[in-house]
Motif scaffolding. Structure first.
Motif, short mmCIF file in Angstrom:
data_model
loop_
_atom_site.label_atom_id
_atom_site.label_comp_id
_atom_site.label_asym_id
_atom_site.label_seq_id
_atom_site.Cartn_x
_atom_site.Cartn_y
_atom_site.Cartn_z
N ALA A 380 -33.13 -52.75 -10.63
CA ALA A 380 -33.75 -52.05 -9.49
C ALA A 380 -33.70 -50.54 -9.66
CB ALA A 380 -33.10 -52.47 -8.18
N THR A 382 -31.45 -48.67 -11.02
CA THR A 382 -30.11 -48.08 -11.00
C THR A 382 -29.37 -48.49 -12.27
OG1 THR A 382 -30.02 -48.06 -8.59
CG2 THR A 382 -27.93 -47.93 -9.75
N ARG A 450 -34.47 -59.10 -10.71
CA ARG A 450 -33.09 -59.19 -10.23
C ARG A 450 -32.18 -59.69 -11.36
NH1 ARG A 450 -34.74 -63.21 -5.52
NH2 ARG A 450 -36.07 -63.86 -7.26
N GLY A 487 -26.29 -48.97 -4.78
CA GLY A 487 -27.58 -49.54 -5.10
C GLY A 487 -27.79 -50.86 -4.37
N ASP A 488 -28.80 -51.59 -4.80
CA ASP A 488 -29.17 -52.84 -4.14
C ASP A 488 -28.36 -53.98 -4.76
OD1 ASP A 488 -30.42 -54.69 -2.60
OD2 ASP A 488 -32.46 -54.09 -3.13
N TYR A 565 -27.69 -58.15 -8.52
CA TYR A 565 -28.20 -56.78 -8.55
C TYR A 565 -29.72 -56.84 -8.36
CZ TYR A 565 -23.78 -55.95 -11.11
OH TYR A 565 -22.47 -55.89 -11.52
N GLY A 566 -30.24 -56.05 -7.42
CA GLY A 566 -31.67 -56.05 -7.20
C GLY A 566 -32.04 -56.62 -5.86
N PRO A 567 -33.31 -56.53 -5.48
CA PRO A 567 -33.75 -56.92 -4.13
C PRO A 567 -33.72 -58.42 -3.92
CG PRO A 567 -35.64 -56.41 -5.50
CD PRO A 567 -34.45 -56.05 -6.32
#
Length: 610
Positions: A380, A382, A450, A487-488, A565-567
């Motif tokens: 994402a 980061t 992700r 981060g996400d 990690y990620g949306p």
């Protein structure tokens, strides 16, 4: 704050003949406005790294004349060559220079700093660069230099080669890029010398590469790499070495340069994030080169079939070295000459090959170090570096302050792909403070957007958690921005972002306006430019860190940690222990992680499905 040197991807620079003609036209106008009556083309503010710069601009003018026949250029080239021969060729030993094998040889060399004794340690690479600028001028000399000037420049170039290989110790800074550059200079020089002189120079150059560089390669992440300032790979100089290997192969046709360049290119590809950020090196851990690396990244990217041009270069030096005012400097101009002459083109799609030390898909990537611990995670936009706890660095379970990521046996890896998913299972035997051998099984799965990380280990005492990285930087258009935010990221158990309680150079708080490279040099034995930032960073005691508690619902004999990690929406993975192993179910996939014993060969078993 933004990172200073990592800016736009190098393959975004136009590389058509028309684009390069425009670059040369810009150089011509700057040079003709600057040239002094004596023929000096140096930047007026130049101080160090100066010995090759005026001749470098002269070589660009010579190339521009060959392409355009601009009538103002022949006189400028002749005056530039005359200036270098008259004012920048030194034959008396530089006071204090420590690397001579023969004193008072009378052989020519170039100085890093013009003042006698001011900074003699840089004279060896400066002479390599001057040799390369000289052979580029000789390559373009037809119609520009008369016989006398050509002969004088050739004599100096040959003298540079002899000073580098006879009067001094070869490669005194143990810098692979400098050493390979010297070899390239010998190969290019040999083509201009009479047969009786040229062939011995070519043979010596090839032998020096074989005996002094290739025989001393350093192994890292399964690859043999040219040594760079005492280490295996440097974020600034590694890609420059790749450019020298490309030129060596172009001018010699020798397979060993292609083979070694392919190996370095694949290594670089495996460690470089999709966004082009990278970190680590024994000379400059975050500084990135720019035009100096275009040739190698483009040439070998095409050869190995990968988008190496995603490397974020320092766009202030996108086309050539510049001074503080943006004006051309001339240092390393040969790299612009060679990339213009080269006919390779950027390969712009990722390699489809599965490699041991990387998991990459879409905008997600994980680079693994020699021990198969993540060295850099990207998701994402980061970038997460290994966090530090009680002097131990990495990603992995922590119990009573002890990080379980250093292997005590063979590390085994299994890759799998299924319907848009890519996965890597790493099984690592570890020993903790209780002297009990455990097996950490780390599963990394990505859909290109992700990244799911699931870590299982035999049950631990106390209150263990998963050290899940230090959020350090994030994409911000054509720049990389420092960050101290998580981060996400979500976890199946409680997730927290912690910062060091203690202060001092050996505690890195990611919220501070400080780069990793600055902090690493503060811990190194020597200052920036001389010290080893990788060595310094190893002294770090603690850092900002993401910490994830164990996931609920794990089998009784295991601690399982799960992080995404990620949306995405809710994250509630489920785990079952059965005859086939540990089943992991998430919102996107089901994976079966085989028992620690593995298959008939002891390798891990992994089944993956959407």
């Amino acid at each position: 704050m933004h990172l200073l040197h990592q800016r736009g991807p190098l393959h975004d620079l136009p590389d058509t003949p028309e684009a390069y003609d425009a670059v040369l036209a810009d150089v011509v106008e700057q040079a003709l406005a600057r040239i002094t009556p004596e023929g000096n083309l140096e930047h007026p503010d130049a101080d160090d790294d100066i010995g090759d710069t005026s001749l470098g601009i002269t070589s660009l003018l010579a190339l521009a004349w060959q392409r355009s026949k601009e009538p103002r250029l022949p006189e400028a080239v002749r005056r530039g060559v005359a200036f270098h021969l008259r004012e920048r060729v030194h034959r008396e030993d530089n006071p204090g220079y420590p690397n001579l094998r023969v004193r008072d040889s009378g052989l020519p060399y170039a100085r890093y700093v013009l003042q006698a004794g001011a900074h003699p340690i840089g004279d060896w690479p400066s002479t390599v660069w001057a040799l390369l600028q000289a052979v580029d001028v000789l390559d373009a000399a037809d119609g520009l230099l008369d016989d006398g000037q050509r002969a004088a420049l050739l004599e100096v170039a040959h003298g540079y080669w002899r000073w580098l290989t006879e009067a001094t110790f070869f490669n005194p800074q143990e810098a692979g890029n400098q050493a390979i550059g010297c070899v390239v200079g010998g190969l290019m020089l040999a083509r201009h010398l009479p047969a009786g002189q040229g062939e011995p120079v070519r043979s010596r150059a090839l032998a020096m590469y074989t005996d002094e560089i290739r025989a001393r390669r350093v192994r890292d992440r399964g690859a043999l790499l040219p040594p760079e300032h005492g280490g295996a790979y440097d974020n600034n100089y590694g890609p420059i070495s790749l450019s020298f290997l490309a030129q060596a192969h172009r001018v010699s046709g020798e397979d060993m340069f292609a083979e070694d360049g392919d190996a370095l290119a694949r290594y670089l590809d495996a460690r470089l994030t999709t966004g082009g950020y990278d970190n680590g090196g024994p000379r400059y851990s975050e500084q990135h080169s720019a035009f100096e690396s275009v040739l190698g990244l483009r040439y070998f990217g095409e050869r190995v079939g990968s988008d190496l041009g995603r490397y974020r270069g320092d766009s202030r030096w996108a086309r050539y070295a510049v001074g503080a005012d943006g004006g051309i400097d001339g240092h390393f101009a040969f790299m612009l000459v060679w990339q213009i002459q080269d006919t390779s083109r950027w390969h712009r799609t990722p390699s489809a090959a599965t490699v041991r030390h990387q998991l990459r898909s879409g905008t997600v990537s994980v680079a693994f170090d020699d021990r198969m611990t993540p060295s850099l995670v990207e998701a994402a936009g980061t970038y997460y570096l290994p966090a530090a706890v009680r002097r131990r660095h990495g990603f992995g379970p922590v119990t009573d302050g002890f990080l379980l990521c250093r292997p005590m046996g063979r590390v085994r890896v299994r890759d799998a792909r299924a319907e848009g998913l890519a996965a890597k299972l790493v099984t690592k035997p570890v020993v903790g403070p209780d002297h009990v051998l455990r097996h950490v099984r780390s599963l990394y799965v990505t859909d290109g957007t992700r990244l799911w990380v699931t870590v299982a280990v035999e049950r631990l005492d106390g209150a263990p958690y998963l050290l899940s990285g230090m959020p350090y930087a994030a994409d911000d258009g054509d720049r990389v921005r420092r960050t101290g935010e998580g981060g996400d990221v979500v976890a199946a158990g409680a997730l927290r972002l912690t910062h060091p309680a203690a202060q001092g150079p050996d505690h890195f708080d990611a919220r501070a306006e400080l780069t990793q490279e600055q902090a690493a040099f503060a811990l190194a034995a020597d200052p920036r430019g001389y010290g080893d930032p990788d060595e310094g960073w190893r002294h770090l005691v603690s850092s900002t860190a993401l910490e994830a508690d164990p996931a609920p619902g794990a089998p009784e004999n295991l601690h399982v940690f799960a992080v995404r990690y990620g949306p995405g929406g809710p994250f509630a993975p489920a785990f079952d222990q059965g005859e086939e192993g540990l089943t992991v179910r998430t919102e996107a996939f089901t994976a079966v992680v085989g028992e620690v014993a593995g298959d008939a060969h002891g390798d891990p078993v992994l089944a993956l499905r959407v």
